[in-house]
Scaffold this active site. Structure first.
Site, short mmCIF file in Angstrom:
data_model
loop_
_atom_site.label_atom_id
_atom_site.label_comp_id
_atom_site.label_asym_id
_atom_site.label_seq_id
_atom_site.Cartn_x
_atom_site.Cartn_y
_atom_site.Cartn_z
N HIS A 196 0.87 -1.18 0.00
CA HIS A 196 0.00 0.00 0.00
C HIS A 196 0.89 1.22 0.00
CE1 HIS A 196 -3.76 2.25 0.80
NE2 HIS A 196 -2.93 3.10 1.39
N CYS A 197 0.74 2.06 -1.02
CA CYS A 197 1.61 3.23 -1.18
C CYS A 197 0.88 4.47 -0.69
CB CYS A 197 2.02 3.39 -2.64
SG CYS A 197 3.06 4.84 -2.93
N PRO A 198 1.39 5.16 0.33
CA PRO A 198 0.71 6.37 0.82
C PRO A 198 0.78 7.53 -0.18
CG PRO A 198 2.81 6.09 1.94
CD PRO A 198 2.60 4.85 1.12
N ASN A 204 -3.26 4.48 -2.43
CA ASN A 204 -3.87 3.28 -2.98
C ASN A 204 -2.85 2.15 -2.92
OD1 ASN A 204 -5.81 1.66 -4.18
ND2 ASN A 204 -6.34 3.19 -5.73
#
Length: 353
Positions: A69-71, A75
């Site tokens: 999960h990439c901040p 998403n």
């Protein structure tokens, strides 16, 4: 060229953000009902976890071929947006390298035209250049400071994002995700710990870097497959990875240790009152912290020197049945002496009801 870099970077960035990774349909089950025994069940999504999918706490859905999960894109990076996310990681450093070259050459030429060499000193006059014609855009002290600051940002982005690109390309060329690389390492640890003599072979590596590359990058921009069924290499089962995950889950239950909280912990990321070492060695991860009250029971599954990760044991129906998992300081707990055969605490302790 700078506009070209900008357009391509933003296109891939917003594609990774808004296209999304693709989610396992709610209520999904395999076509053959007997295959359910090889899969984990997600209580939140009310469906089985398809091969290579994992549940994301931030998205609150099971993500197909989840990498992380990439901040920065708010998403997950997964099946549908892995290519656009990786292209963003490639184009951003290239654009920053181009910008850095412009900044360096600008500062060099402007400073060169303003330097005066004396017998015993070197003087830099930022008010005006010695040579004509003067630059179309005035270059004074403020412009020099802004260019130097922008150069630092460009170089920092090149190094940081470039390293992420290298990491992503390594997993893509082996047809893995970051999570699957971690599962493979845990499989080796499990086999070595129990001395079972078995060999775990990662089932989705096609044996060719080009074939693995083509699983993510295609001319149409749409990745191969549907995100639920995946081709496997010869000698591997369709559910080889999910079977290994079930083994690791069972192993984690066996090797976990029960602890009892002896001090309150509020759940802050860097607690000041728990010691200097605990403060400075806080885990660098997005995983949550769990608040503890004196007397709480925690089932620890892994840990660092000054921190532990585990799940709070629910001892009453008033807890709502919500699982609380996260990190907590090791100084706040002690090992809970528990007799598994009689199901009673030892040393005269009362068992919690």
């Amino acid at each position: 060229m700078l506009l070209n870099w900008t357009v391509m970077i933003l296109y891939n960035y917003f594609s990774a953000m808004f296209v999304g990774p693709g989610y396992v349909p709610l209520g999904w089950t395999p076509e053959k009902s007997q295959d359910c025994m090889y899969l984990q069940y997600c209580k939140v999504c009310q469906s089985y976890k398809a091969p290579r999918s994992h549940h994301c706490r931030k998205c609150n859905r099971c993500v197909m071929k989840m990498d992380h999960h990439c901040p920065w894109i708010n998403n997950c990076c997964g099946y549908q947006n892995h290519a656009s996310f990786t292209l963003f990681l490639l184009l951003a450093p290239l654009g920053c390298i181009h910008a850095s070259f412009i900044f360096i050459m600008t500062m060099y030429t402007q400073l060169y035209n303003r330097i005066s060499f004396g017998w015993s000193s070197v003087r830099i006059d930022m008010s005006a250049a010695k040579r004509d014609p003067r630059p179309i855009i005035p270059f004074g002290l403020s412009a020099f400071a802004a260019s130097l600051f922008a150069l630092g940002l460009a170089l920092g982005t090149t190094i940081a994002v470039g390293m992420l690109f290298i990491i992503q390309m390594k997993v893509i060329l082996t047809n893995k995700t970051s999570i699957e690389s971690w599962i493979e390492e845990k499989a080796k640890d499990r086999i070595q710990y129990y001395q079972t003599g078995e060999t775990f072979i990662f089932p989705y590596d096609m044996g060719s870097k080009w074939k693995n590359f083509r699983q993510v990058f295609t001319w149409s921009g749409i990745p191969e497959g549907d995100g639920l069924d995946w081709p496997v290499r010869d000698g591997c089962h369709q559910y080889s990875l999910t079977i290994e995950q079930l083994k690791q889950k069972a192993d984690k239950r066996v090797r976990s240790v029960r602890y009892r909280a002896i001090d309150d912990y509020s759940g802050v990321c860097c607690p000041v009152t728990k010691g200097v070492k605990t403060f400075f060695t806080t885990p660098c991860t997005e995983e949550p912290r769990i608040a503890l009250s004196k007397g709480d029971l925690v089932l620890a599954t892994r840990g660092l020197k000054h921190w532990m990760y585990g799940e709070k044991i629910l001892i009453s129906a008033t807890d709502g049945g919500v699982r609380e998992r996260g990190w907590f300081p090791r100084k706040c707990v002690e090992k809970y002496q528990y007799d598994s055969e009689t199901d009673q605490p030892v040393d005269g302790e009362k068992k919690s009801n």
